[in-house]
Enzyme design. Sequence first.
Site, short mmCIF file in Angstrom:
data_model
loop_
_atom_site.label_atom_id
_atom_site.label_comp_id
_atom_site.label_asym_id
_atom_site.label_seq_id
_atom_site.Cartn_x
_atom_site.Cartn_y
_atom_site.Cartn_z
N GLU A 84 0.82 -1.22 0.00
CA GLU A 84 0.00 0.00 0.00
C GLU A 84 0.86 1.27 0.00
O GLU A 84 1.78 1.42 0.81
CB GLU A 84 -0.91 -0.02 1.25
CG GLU A 84 -1.91 1.12 1.26
CD GLU A 84 -2.80 1.11 2.51
OE1 GLU A 84 -2.83 0.10 3.23
OE2 GLU A 84 -3.46 2.14 2.75
N LYS A 262 -6.68 -0.76 11.99
CA LYS A 262 -6.08 -1.14 10.69
C LYS A 262 -4.91 -0.21 10.39
O LYS A 262 -3.87 -0.63 9.88
CB LYS A 262 -7.14 -1.09 9.58
CG LYS A 262 -6.70 -1.69 8.25
CD LYS A 262 -5.98 -0.72 7.34
CE LYS A 262 -5.55 -1.40 6.05
NZ LYS A 262 -4.78 -0.48 5.18
N ASP A 278 5.16 -14.25 11.36
CA ASP A 278 3.81 -14.69 11.02
C ASP A 278 2.83 -13.54 11.26
O ASP A 278 2.41 -13.29 12.39
CB ASP A 278 3.48 -15.90 11.92
CG ASP A 278 2.13 -16.53 11.62
OD1 ASP A 278 1.26 -15.83 11.06
OD2 ASP A 278 1.94 -17.70 11.97
N HIS A 376 -2.48 10.22 -0.35
CA HIS A 376 -2.51 8.95 -1.05
C HIS A 376 -2.41 9.10 -2.57
O HIS A 376 -1.97 8.22 -3.27
CB HIS A 376 -3.87 8.27 -0.79
CG HIS A 376 -3.82 7.19 0.24
ND1 HIS A 376 -3.23 5.99 0.00
CD2 HIS A 376 -4.29 7.12 1.50
CE1 HIS A 376 -3.34 5.24 1.08
NE2 HIS A 376 -3.97 5.90 2.01
#
Length: 422
Positions: A84, A262, A278, A376
Amino acid sequence: MTTDFSGYYKKTRTERIALIKEFASLTAEQAELLESSSSANSLHIETAEKMIENVVSVYGLPYAIAPNFLINGKEYAVPMVVEEASVVAAASHMAKLCKNTGGFTAKASNPIMIGQIQLAKVKNFETAKHKILEKKTELLILANSFDPLLVKMGGGAKDIEVREVQGKRGNYLVVHLLVDVRDAMGANAVNTMCEKISSNLEEITGGEKRLRILSNLAIHRTVKVSGVWSKEDLGGLEAVERILDAFDFAQNDMFRACTHNKGIMNGISAVTVATGNDWRAIEAGAHAFAARNGNYTTLSWAEKTQEGNLKVSMEIPLAVGIVGGATKVHPLAQLSLKILNIKTASELAEIIACVGLANNVAAVRALAMEGIQEGHMKLHAKNMAVSVGAQGKEIEKIAEEMIKIKQVRMDIAEKLLKEIRK
Ligand code: NAD
């Protein structure tokens, strides 16, 4: 010697590699691994075939460096692997601003993981619980006999707890084996111990063993972290107030809390992947931890200091290792640990938590102020140009035009590409 990372984002890839080589004292061979890396040569197909089943190829992801992290007084340049746009820039920008107030403070707890053993058909729970606790020392010695190396490192099974879980099909006696896994993530180590002592638990309780597996809800293996950002660096007192409103919203609304977390995981998962750990285990643990009191809420919280600056803190479970799993197998994971110059898994966990916090503050600040899309857009526009088939100079041209006309859309990118190629 301190390496000057100013304007790191403006440098060429070769210049960036030269700086990280200097900062982390990489050998020519290690720097070459970065210089030449593509999915094909950073992870050889032969190694990949030893990692998982049914391998047909190797999948590449961007590998970047976020400099400027000052954590507990030590400087770090942090490797991040993520697909991202903006995540790396946001982390390193917020780390740089945090440096102005003395950097992050982070403290990892002891690396204690929980292994669960489910016992069904236990007749008298109180008696069974009593008998298990009576034999605790014997059971711990038995568990430790299956991992002498871990014990030699100062780790091993340390305690046993007994719980009762009520199910729809019956009640279960659940034994928690608490294992200090030192520098490992610990899943294999803990699972092995749980499997090995389960027959003894059957004998002791008269029950039947069912599941024997670690819990990813690593409540005993957390990192507490905090950082301060000055009001001037955030855009003034008004910015601090807006950010506090944003935290208040997230802490009290599950829909927002999920996206707030998030934003934290953007940084956390990126470093977790870069170090061969992991990331599903970390994600599962983090979200369960956020809901541990019965209500899903934020992992981080914010307050205003006496000077009117913003202090953000977080507690998060972070079961990451520097031995075991893929950490020793993947060449770039090994190189990441070298770049981080760390000696223990706890230090790695502290760094990861700080990156998560930096990403958290960056996202909330942007949302509370100009909105997330502005930052972004540049890379997003380039991605979009590539996705419609633009190549070479066409990519920059299309991206710039879409930003200029403030319409970053797939159909516009297609239209512009057609016009250019006419
Ligand atoms: P591992 O078994 O490969 O390595 C751990 C072992 O390394 C220890 O048991 C110990 O014998 C040895 N060791 C040597 N030096 C050590 C040191 N300094 N500190 C600690 N141990 C040392 O790996 P692991 O960490 O037990 O398991 C991790 C793997 O398990 C990951 O690949 C993970 O994806 C996988 N896994 C995860 C889950 C889950 O999260 N639920 C379940 C199963 C497997």
